[in-house]
Design a protein around this motif. Structure first.
Motif, mmCIF file in Angstrom:
data_model
loop_
_atom_site.group_PDB
_atom_site.id
_atom_site.type_symbol
_atom_site.label_atom_id
_atom_site.label_comp_id
_atom_site.label_asym_id
_atom_site.label_seq_id
_atom_site.Cartn_x
_atom_site.Cartn_y
_atom_site.Cartn_z
ATOM 1 N N THR A 61 0.982 -1.075 -0.049
ATOM 2 C CA THR A 61 -0.086 0.071 0.015
ATOM 3 C C THR A 61 0.748 1.234 -0.103
ATOM 4 O OG1 THR A 61 -0.189 0.372 2.331
ATOM 5 C CG2 THR A 61 -1.732 -1.320 1.292
ATOM 6 N N THR A 62 0.314 2.203 -0.460
ATOM 7 C CA THR A 62 0.855 3.628 -0.518
ATOM 8 C C THR A 62 1.333 4.087 1.050
ATOM 9 O OG1 THR A 62 -0.185 4.289 -2.377
ATOM 10 C CG2 THR A 62 0.878 5.949 -1.077
ATOM 11 N N ILE A 93 0.626 3.505 -6.640
ATOM 12 C CA ILE A 93 -0.222 4.643 -6.870
ATOM 13 C C ILE A 93 -0.761 4.371 -8.499
ATOM 14 C CG2 ILE A 93 -0.390 6.952 -7.441
ATOM 15 C CD1 ILE A 93 2.094 7.424 -5.285
ATOM 16 N N THR A 95 -3.844 6.357 -9.139
ATOM 17 C CA THR A 95 -4.817 7.589 -9.471
ATOM 18 C C THR A 95 -4.080 8.950 -9.240
ATOM 19 O OG1 THR A 95 -5.563 7.737 -7.236
ATOM 20 C CG2 THR A 95 -6.857 6.050 -8.749
ATOM 21 N N GLY A 98 -3.991 9.865 -5.529
ATOM 22 C CA GLY A 98 -3.288 9.134 -5.024
ATOM 23 C C GLY A 98 -1.856 9.769 -5.171
ATOM 24 N N ASP A 101 -1.871 13.063 -3.194
ATOM 25 C CA ASP A 101 -1.836 12.874 -1.733
ATOM 26 C C ASP A 101 -0.399 12.692 -1.223
ATOM 27 O OD1 ASP A 101 -2.994 12.859 1.069
ATOM 28 O OD2 ASP A 101 -2.774 10.435 0.707
#
Length: 140
Positions: A61-62, A93, A95, A98, A101
């Motif tokens: 995950t990010t 990532i 998107t 994403g 952010d």
């Protein structure tokens, strides 16, 4: 400071990133870290640059990746710059939101701990969110 080298896959972003590392190592007084998805570029880097191969770490995950970066910075307050090749892949990532952010969080880390980030992003400048376009230093 967060800077971005943008361009489609195969346009030479990694070469640009490696050239930056080579130039920066000559004038750097702190630690430099190159993070990649493999150890392919190990021999392209000066021995003063620490290579982190993300294949060695189990993340998905990010948030985990950004926490990993924060951990690296907390373990060595002498880190001057972190180079991230294939940033979208490394940080999970997919998107524009994403990316926006993640760049915000990297900017906060950079300001708080005086560590710069240079990212290679496999997207054309026109496909990036407006908020990150100001961080582009090379568009291929």
């Amino acid at each position: 400071m967060v800077e971005i080298i943008a361009g489609e896959k195969g346009k030479g972003k990694t070469r640009q990133l490696l050239d930056r590392v080579s130039a920066d190592v000559k004038k750097s007084s702190g630690s430099l870290i190159f993070i990649d998805k493999s150890k392919q570029h190990m021999f392209d880097l000066d021995s003063k640059v620490r290579l982190i191969n993300m294949e060695d770490f189990d993340m998905s995950t990010t948030g985990e990746f950004l926490g990993f970066l924060a951990g690296i910075i907390s373990s060595n307050r002498d880190i001057e710059k972190i180079y991230l090749d294939s940033f979208l892949t490394l940080a999970f990532i997919d998107t524009s939101e994403g990316l926006d952010d993640a760049v915000d969080k990297l900017t906060n880390l950079s300001e708080k701990f005086d560590t710069d980030f240079l990212l290679s992003v496999s997207k054309n400048e026109s496909d990036l969110p407006a908020s990150v376009k100001e961080k582009i230093i090379v568009s291929l």
